[in-house]
Design a protein around this motif. Structure first.
Motif, short mmCIF file in Angstrom:
data_model
loop_
_atom_site.label_atom_id
_atom_site.label_comp_id
_atom_site.label_asym_id
_atom_site.label_seq_id
_atom_site.Cartn_x
_atom_site.Cartn_y
_atom_site.Cartn_z
N SER A 358 0.80 -1.23 0.00
CA SER A 358 0.00 0.00 0.00
C SER A 358 0.83 1.27 0.00
CB SER A 358 -0.94 0.01 1.21
OG SER A 358 -0.20 0.00 2.42
N VAL A 359 1.86 1.34 0.83
CA VAL A 359 2.61 2.59 0.98
C VAL A 359 3.25 3.04 -0.33
CG1 VAL A 359 4.49 3.74 2.22
CG2 VAL A 359 2.99 2.14 3.42
N PRO A 360 3.83 2.15 -1.15
CA PRO A 360 4.36 2.61 -2.44
C PRO A 360 3.30 3.26 -3.33
CG PRO A 360 5.29 0.48 -1.91
CD PRO A 360 4.22 0.74 -0.89
N ARG A 361 2.07 2.80 -3.23
CA ARG A 361 1.00 3.42 -4.03
C ARG A 361 0.75 4.85 -3.55
NH1 ARG A 361 0.28 -1.97 -4.60
NH2 ARG A 361 -1.02 -2.74 -6.32
N LEU A 362 0.71 5.04 -2.24
CA LEU A 362 0.45 6.38 -1.70
C LEU A 362 1.59 7.34 -2.03
CD1 LEU A 362 -1.68 4.63 -0.18
CD2 LEU A 362 -1.37 6.16 1.75
N TRP A 363 2.83 6.85 -1.95
CA TRP A 363 3.97 7.70 -2.27
C TRP A 363 4.02 7.99 -3.77
CZ3 TRP A 363 6.74 11.05 0.15
CH2 TRP A 363 6.93 10.95 1.53
N THR A 364 3.66 7.02 -4.59
CA THR A 364 3.63 7.27 -6.03
C THR A 364 2.59 8.33 -6.36
OG1 THR A 364 4.33 5.00 -6.51
CG2 THR A 364 3.26 6.20 -8.29
N ASN A 365 1.41 8.25 -5.71
CA ASN A 365 0.38 9.26 -5.92
C ASN A 365 0.88 10.64 -5.46
OD1 ASN A 365 -3.12 9.65 -4.90
ND2 ASN A 365 -2.00 10.46 -6.63
N THR A 366 1.60 10.67 -4.34
CA THR A 366 2.14 11.94 -3.84
C THR A 366 3.16 12.51 -4.82
OG1 THR A 366 1.80 11.28 -1.53
CG2 THR A 366 3.41 13.02 -1.94
N LEU A 367 4.02 11.65 -5.35
CA LEU A 367 4.99 12.11 -6.35
C LEU A 367 4.29 12.61 -7.62
CD1 LEU A 367 7.72 9.32 -6.02
CD2 LEU A 367 7.84 11.68 -5.17
N GLY A 368 3.15 11.99 -7.95
CA GLY A 368 2.37 12.46 -9.07
C GLY A 368 1.79 13.84 -8.82
N HIS A 376 -1.24 9.46 -13.97
CA HIS A 376 -2.30 9.01 -14.85
C HIS A 376 -1.80 8.10 -15.97
CE1 HIS A 376 -5.19 11.60 -12.88
NE2 HIS A 376 -4.33 12.60 -12.96
N ASP A 377 -0.50 7.99 -16.12
CA ASP A 377 0.07 7.05 -17.09
C ASP A 377 0.31 5.72 -16.37
OD1 ASP A 377 2.88 5.85 -18.27
OD2 ASP A 377 1.58 6.66 -19.85
N MET A 378 -0.45 4.68 -16.78
CA MET A 378 -0.41 3.42 -16.03
C MET A 378 0.98 2.81 -16.03
SD MET A 378 -2.99 0.16 -16.18
CE MET A 378 -2.50 -0.46 -17.79
N ARG A 379 1.70 2.91 -17.13
CA ARG A 379 3.04 2.32 -17.19
C ARG A 379 3.99 3.03 -16.23
NH1 ARG A 379 5.63 1.35 -23.00
NH2 ARG A 379 3.81 -0.05 -23.01
N SER A 380 3.96 4.35 -16.23
CA SER A 380 4.81 5.13 -15.33
C SER A 380 4.44 4.87 -13.88
CB SER A 380 4.69 6.62 -15.65
OG SER A 380 5.38 7.40 -14.70
N ARG A 381 3.15 4.82 -13.61
CA ARG A 381 2.68 4.58 -12.24
C ARG A 381 3.11 3.20 -11.75
NH1 ARG A 381 -2.60 5.29 -13.02
NH2 ARG A 381 -3.07 3.09 -13.26
#
Length: 475
Positions: A358-368, A376-381
């Motif tokens: 879970s935490v990597p998803r939240l940090w990825t969203n924060t970086l976004g 919003h780019d699924m490959r980059s995310r």
């Protein structure tokens, strides 16, 4: 492109649907029967597996060992009042197709690209790193006692080797980064936890550490004994659904498909009915996870109050696992230490897996949100999530090896979560009136429950902070 046996050109396999994108072609009607809704549960059970671990096994049991049955009421309140905030935040996510951190940015004032709540989450997550390190440490301690590798069961070398193994195993399990993998692992984990923990709590009255109605009456006195304020505040922040779990739950709802199946808001009655149907599935998902969390939390607290408190045993430091093992050995005999260690490893490791997912998803969203990556780019995310899945757990492990006090580390994370919970309540009310149409907030009973939940969270949060300040020397 491939060809079929008759020479025709076969269509390429469909691309994987982006769970964070709403497309009209992905919409589908929600199940109308209770059995049908049960088949679409999942996010709540993943959340339960993450919740029923560090807070329950370590902090709740420690609180029971320290305070006896006196704080039983706080356990019930802690698990009951938060689900309504969780449900409200998930409703906003399903209707808008946006995760919580994205919504928090709409709650001003902003500081740079982010809202003050986003910055508070970042600060809270650094505190939570201590908690996650403590969970890895607790798992490593249990493994080390069960199978010492070098220099004794709780020696630094043995703990270090097992911490490396635990961290590496969690990363390997999550290499694909796909939600179905997380769901399968965590559903098995939470099922085993609930059966074992609840079974032991029910068996205690038949042992020398039995309890009766008088203990439960004392536990409903609504008092906080002297010397337990700090751990009580940590328990309120950790047990039940904490602020970070509420936030994470919105991501699991999206990846499960609740928002994608609801579809984009085109203003039609069909879309509104689909939304109502999938919101019913979400509410059932939340209800099931609440029941599981409550049963497990009460069981851990009762076990600590019944077995450890009369003996003056309070889990501390790396000896936490040894102390907690008395729960089994003192009730079932010395052989049960192996049963406890196996259970403790399963409980704590499943939390490590859930956090690592879970935490990597939240940090990825924060970086976004900060413009570092394209969320919003699924490959980059997906690429960023996989990189953080490999990088963050080793950081948590290093924090444990530096501090080496799982109970203290979990309490630090719990206090940080308790403070962030107040901010989430503010955000939920703001998002309710800016992103949820009146049709979907017309139920008066849900509104009353949310009001009571918010008041209870605010009261206990402010009370805990003020009481802590009063106990601070020189304040």
């Amino acid at each position: 492109m491939s060809t079929t046996t008759d020479g025709a050109t076969a269509a390429p396999p469909p691309a994987q649907a982006d769970p964070y994108a709403l497309r009209a072609e992905d919409a589908r009607p929600a199940p109308e029967t209770f059995r049908g809704r049960l088949r679409h549960l999942g996010p709540g059970l993943v959340l339960s597996a993450a919740v029923v671990g560090s807070g329950e096994l370590i902090t709740t049991t420690s609180l029971g060992a320290k305070a006896g049955f006196a704080l039983l009421w706080l356990v019930i309140v802690s698990t009951a009042v938060k689900v309504w905030v969780q449900m409200e935040l998930a409703r906003w996510t399903i209707l808008n197709g946006r995760p919580a951190l994205d919504g928090f940015r709409d709650v001003g004032p902003r500081i740079g690209r982010l809202s003050w709540i986003n910055w508070l989450w970042i600060g809270m997550d650094f505190a939570k790193m201590f908690q996650r390190g403590g969970i890895i440490g607790g798992t490593a301690a249990a493994c080390s006692i069960l199978l010492p590798i070098h220099g004794g069961s709780l020696s630094t070398s043995s703990l270090t080797i097992w911490a490396l193994i635990v961290t590496g195993a969690a990363i390997l399990i999550l290499q694909t980064g796909k939600y179905p993998v997380v769901e399968r692992v965590e559903v098995v984990g939470i099922t085993l936890k609930t059966i074992i923990t609840f079974g032991l709590a029910l068996a205690l009255p038949f042992t020398a550490f039995g309890y009766g109605p008088e203990q439960f009456a004392d536990g409903m006195s609504f008092q906080i004994p002297a010397g337990t304020v700090g751990i009580a505040l940590a328990m309120f922040g950790i047990t039940g659904v904490g602020a970070d779990e509420m936030t994470t739950y919105t991501y699991w709802c999206l990846e499960k498909g609740y928002a994608r199946w609801t579809g984009p808001d085109d203003g039609t009655e069909q879309r509104a009915r689909r939304a109502e149907g999938w919101l019913k599935v979400m509410r059932l998902d939340v209800a099931v996870s609440w029941v599981v969390c409550t049963i497990c939390t009460l069981s851990f607290y009762v076990i600590g109050a019944s077995v450890l408190h009369p003996q003056g045993l309070v889990p501390e430091g790396n000896e936490m696992i040894t102390t907690l093992s008395h729960i089994y050995t003192d009730t079932l005999g010395p052989w049960a230490e192996y049963l406890f260690l196996a259970g403790a490893i399963a409980v704590l490791f499943s939390v490590t897996v859930a956090s690592s997912a879970s935490v990597p998803r939240l940090w990825t969203n924060t970086l976004g949100l900060l413009g570092v990556v394209d969320w919003h780019d699924m490959r980059s995310r997906t690429r960023t999530i996989r990189i953080l899945t490999c990088c963050l757990p080793p950081v948590w492990m290093c924090i444990f090896l530096w501090v080496q006090s799982p109970v203290l580390m979990v309490q630090i994370g719990g206090i940080g979560g308790g403070i962030f919970l107040l901010a989430v309540v503010v955000a939920v009310w703001r998002l309710r009136y800016t992103g949820v149409p009146p049709r979907f907030r017309a139920n008066p009973w849900l509104t009353v429950a949310l009001v009571l939940s918010s008041v209870a969270i605010a009261f206990l949060g402010v009370y805990g902070v003020l009481d802590t300040l009063e106990l601070t020397p020189g304040s």
